[in-house]
Design a protein around this motif. Sequence first.
Motif, PDB file in Angstrom:
ATOM      1  N   GLU A 173      -6.784 -19.714  -2.531  1.00  0.00           N
ATOM      2  CA  GLU A 173      -7.347 -19.108  -1.585  1.00  0.00           C
ATOM      3  C   GLU A 173      -7.835 -17.509  -1.674  1.00  0.00           C
ATOM      4  O   GLU A 173      -8.948 -17.249  -0.897  1.00  0.00           O
ATOM      5  CB  GLU A 173      -6.433 -19.381  -0.308  1.00  0.00           C
ATOM      6  N   ILE A 174      -7.304 -17.032  -2.455  1.00  0.00           N
ATOM      7  CA  ILE A 174      -7.678 -15.488  -2.600  1.00  0.00           C
ATOM      8  C   ILE A 174      -9.062 -15.457  -2.993  1.00  0.00           C
ATOM      9  O   ILE A 174      -9.590 -14.580  -2.447  1.00  0.00           O
ATOM     10  CB  ILE A 174      -6.862 -14.943  -3.806  1.00  0.00           C
ATOM     11  N   PRO A 175      -9.825 -16.216  -4.075  1.00  0.00           N
ATOM     12  CA  PRO A 175     -11.147 -16.009  -4.300  1.00  0.00           C
ATOM     13  C   PRO A 175     -11.887 -16.403  -3.342  1.00  0.00           C
ATOM     14  O   PRO A 175     -13.188 -15.524  -2.959  1.00  0.00           O
ATOM     15  CB  PRO A 175     -11.071 -16.822  -5.803  1.00  0.00           C
ATOM     16  N   LYS A 176     -11.592 -17.308  -2.590  1.00  0.00           N
ATOM     17  CA  LYS A 176     -12.561 -17.738  -1.523  1.00  0.00           C
ATOM     18  C   LYS A 176     -12.536 -16.659  -0.338  1.00  0.00           C
ATOM     19  O   LYS A 176     -13.646 -16.414   0.111  1.00  0.00           O
ATOM     20  CB  LYS A 176     -12.076 -19.091  -0.939  1.00  0.00           C
ATOM     21  N   LEU A 177     -11.415 -16.188  -0.144  1.00  0.00           N
ATOM     22  CA  LEU A 177     -11.343 -14.930   1.113  1.00  0.00           C
ATOM     23  C   LEU A 177     -12.284 -13.825   0.515  1.00  0.00           C
ATOM     24  O   LEU A 177     -12.966 -13.265   1.402  1.00  0.00           O
ATOM     25  CB  LEU A 177      -9.971 -14.706   1.191  1.00  0.00           C
TER      26      LEU A 177
END
Length: 319
Positions: free
Chosen positions: A216-220
Amino acid sequence: MSKLDQLSFVPERLGKPRMPGSVELQQEIAVIGSERSVSLQLPFLLRDVADLGEDWSPFCGLLKQEGIALQSSVGALEELPASAVPMRLARQHVDEAFDPVEVSTADLIEFSFRQSDCASWVLPEELGAVGRLPAFLGALREAASGNAPVGIEMSLGMSAEDIQAICEMQVDFISLSEDASVGRSQDLLMWSVAKVAELSGEIPLIVNAHLEDDSEIPKLMALGANFVCLDSLLNPMIPEREEDHSGYSAGRLSSLGVTAAPQQSETIAAIEKWFDSLNGQLKQQMLYCGAASLAEFNSGCLRAASPSAAALSGTRSFH
């Protein structure tokens, strides 16, 4: 499936391949009214870290080494050697008395609309209206000799109108934090990050929310977050302490005597390996999209699996 799960990355069109070493993760936060800016080596931040006991000192040293910022009091770090003191974010809650030592020694200063007991989000009565915030934030900068960026922490549940008002204030950065009273919602998280990124322009954004996994980190970050808090992913890696640390509070070292461990513990070794993995995952995702820096890693690198997800995230749909 949440709307965040419905976002996918699109590959770069064929061209000259980039190498992992050419990808830049460093971020800067400028200080209003000053030529100074604070440079953070990695786009990660930690806030409420679980009790690490004797691992606290080597843990802070690891953060220093990795270039990861920590929200912490002065007291939690005062007995550490200088080589183990990471970049520090000081948080000033609306219902807390002003502490000049906390502010004057901080690398970053966050004025939080959240009460210290996390019960609710309020605007302090003495400010009267949001319009008085610039003067108050300016006073915080002056207390820090104009050297530290000053930002606002607000709830994910804030309306678009409130977000717009905050973005128009003289803030050096914005923090979006999950509000338990609103409920945990990845859809709300995705909308809030995209909306703040849209309205704030160049103002750096810190996202503090419960994350399910590393992916989820890269998407955020592509949606607009400049920094992501890792607490919800890190804390499950920290074993519960069996020793009696009744005098130990929020990482304070006064009861521990601060002695460096003769060798790295399994916990610290696992955390260091995880940090390396996070860095590698983010760089690989950026390479996949053709982004050499986080400034190039944006919503244009994403596609949504449904029109509703596209509307929430401000991205294009596959359909």
